[in-house]
Design an enzyme around this catalytic site. Structure first.
Site, PDB file in Angstrom:
ATOM      1  N   ALA A 232       0.819  -1.215   0.000  1.00 48.04           N
ATOM      2  CA  ALA A 232       0.000   0.000   0.000  1.00 48.04           C
ATOM      3  C   ALA A 232       0.851   1.262   0.000  1.00 48.04           C
ATOM      4  O   ALA A 232       2.036   1.251   0.354  1.00 48.04           O
ATOM      5  CB  ALA A 232      -0.929  -0.002   1.204  1.00 48.04           C
ATOM      6  N   HIS A 233       0.213   2.377  -0.383  1.00 47.71           N
ATOM      7  CA  HIS A 233       0.847   3.695  -0.387  1.00 47.71           C
ATOM      8  C   HIS A 233       0.497   4.401   0.916  1.00 47.71           C
ATOM      9  O   HIS A 233      -0.628   4.271   1.410  1.00 47.71           O
ATOM     10  CB  HIS A 233       0.335   4.513  -1.586  1.00 47.71           C
ATOM     11  CG  HIS A 233       1.130   5.739  -1.870  1.00 47.71           C
ATOM     12  ND1 HIS A 233       1.002   6.903  -1.131  1.00 47.71           N
ATOM     13  CD2 HIS A 233       2.075   5.996  -2.811  1.00 47.71           C
ATOM     14  CE1 HIS A 233       1.817   7.828  -1.612  1.00 47.71           C
ATOM     15  NE2 HIS A 233       2.481   7.296  -2.634  1.00 47.71           N
ATOM     16  N   PRO A 234       1.429   5.166   1.500  1.00 50.12           N
ATOM     17  CA  PRO A 234       1.119   5.803   2.784  1.00 50.12           C
ATOM     18  C   PRO A 234       0.131   6.950   2.697  1.00 50.12           C
ATOM     19  O   PRO A 234      -0.486   7.316   3.711  1.00 50.12           O
ATOM     20  CB  PRO A 234       2.487   6.305   3.260  1.00 50.12           C
ATOM     21  CG  PRO A 234       3.274   6.493   2.011  1.00 50.12           C
ATOM     22  CD  PRO A 234       2.815   5.392   1.091  1.00 50.12           C
TER      23      PRO A 234
END
Length: 404
Positions: A232-234
């Site tokens: 996932a992307h932060p």
């Protein structure tokens, strides 16, 4: 393959490499790929990478992967004759690349300061784990260790899992690329000043620099360290890997509102775009667990290729999660000449990775196979001005022996 008859942009640049393992040999290979003449100097037992498996007919495939476009010379740098021959090579060289542990060159009576005094136009590049100074200077380092020190592993892996090492040797590759760039910059400076200089590249430094696109600005600005998020992307939700109904995996998501709407439409769930729980990126961040569960259920309803077609139809960035074999054999990799082959005297045709930067006017090329141990010693030393008698004496003093 690029035409080897066409000179690359670094044609005329002469490089002497005192490299072992990965980073320094790869840096020298990059320069060689783009036209530099590279001489790899090895001890009588050879670069330690020569014994790294997998080995076919006595040739390490790892060694071959980072040593093309070079000629090979054997010199015992602990001997007076070996040092004298090295200086002959450096008399006509533009660049020296080495990756001994800091202090080793000094103990060999080949300090960088001394070399620059004797060869003032030389650009000398040292690649090490932590650099030529600092409290960690004398510690050994390699890929796994540097990934630990640099925060890479702490930020990699699933949220509740253990830290995970990145599979590519990222610190080594980045150090090699940064070294090749810095060497060319130093050569440009030498054109203006007439003097070379020392280039000091640390795997630790380049691994920290690798965080600059996302995580370091966040840390500097908020004090918040990166969290392990798996794929996932932060900041942008959704942006991660999804498992399709046939077990295949896809990477996809949305980095802005327009893409979020297209993503929902491609999934056959356009109503999600305006759902109060997910309408904005802030909403999606606040309700990421609920959104993840919903999207996992949606992706489980169709096979990977069908989802890829649907996402592409709405111009949503997406990729299948390929194996390395699938990636290097893909039509795109083939079209971009990232899978090449070159002849080898004992192994026949050997596959190798292509050149990542394509220059329209002066492209790089594959010109030489990775040298066999000591293959060009006599040839190179004669060119450097050594006499036949000197070469015979040198060869008698340092018999070539393959490292076990």
């Amino acid at each position: 393959m690029s035409d080897p008859a066409r000179p690359g942009p670094l044609a005329g640049v002469r490089v002497v490499e005192l490299g072992q393992y990965g980073a320094a040999p790869l840096a020298a290979m990059i320069l060689g790929d783009y036209g530099a003449e590279v001489v790899k100097v090895e001890p009588p037992g050879g670069d330690r990478y020569r014994s790294m498996p997998p080995v076919r007919e006595g040739e390490s495939l790892y060694f071959m992967g980072v040593n093309r476009n070079k000629r090979g010379v054997v010199l015992d740098l602990k001997s007076r004759a070996g040092k004298a021959a090295l200086h002959r090579l450096l008399d006509g060289a533009d660049v020296l690349i080495e990756n001994f542990r800091p202090g080793v060159m000094d103990r060999l009576d080949l300090s960088i300061a001394g070399l620059l005094d004797r060869h003032p136009r030389l650009v000398a590049c040292s690649i090490s784990g932590y650099g030529q100074d600092g409290p960690l200077r004398d510690e050994g380092a390699y890929d796994l260790i540097v990934q630990g020190w640099s925060g890479m592993m702490a930020a990699t892996g699933e949220a509740e899992g253990a830290p995970v090492k990145l599979v590519p040797a990222v610190p080594d590759v980045l150090a090699a690329q940064q070294a090749a760039f810095a060497v060319t910059a130093a050569l440009r400076a030498r054109d203006a000043t007439g003097r070379g200089q020392h280039v000091d590249v640390a795997l630790f430094d380049v691994a920290l620099f690798a965080h600059t696109l996302i995580y370091l600005p966040m840390l500097f600005g908020t004090g918040e360290p990166p969290r392990r998020l798996g794929s996932a992307h932060p900041e942008f939700v959704p942006n991660r890997a999804f498992r399709a109904g046939d077990g295949g995996w896809i990477s996809s998501g949305a980095s802005d509102q327009g893409m979020w709407r297209a993503f929902c439409t491609a999934l056959g769930r356009p109503e999600l775009a305006d759902d109060p729980l997910f309408a904005t990126n802030r909403d999606r961040l606040a309700n990421v667990a609920a959104l993840d569960a919903l999207l996992d259920a949606v992706f489980a309803t169709r096979p990977r290729d069908e989802w890829m077609a649907a996402l592409r139809a709405y111009s949503v960035p997406a990729s299948p999660i390929c194996t390395l074999a699938e990636a290097i054999d893909s039509p795109q990799a083939r079209h971009r000449a990232m899978r090449l082959s070159q002849p080898h005297p004992t192994l026949g045709e050997v596959e190798t990775v292509g050149l990542p930067a394509k220059l329209s006017g002066t492209p790089g090329s594959l010109r030489r196979h990775a040298p066999r141990l000591g293959e060009h010693t006599r040839e190179v030393l004669l060119e450097a001005g050594c006499s036949e008698a000197e070469i015979v004496a040198l060869e008698a003093e340092q018999p070539v022996r393959r490292r076990e």
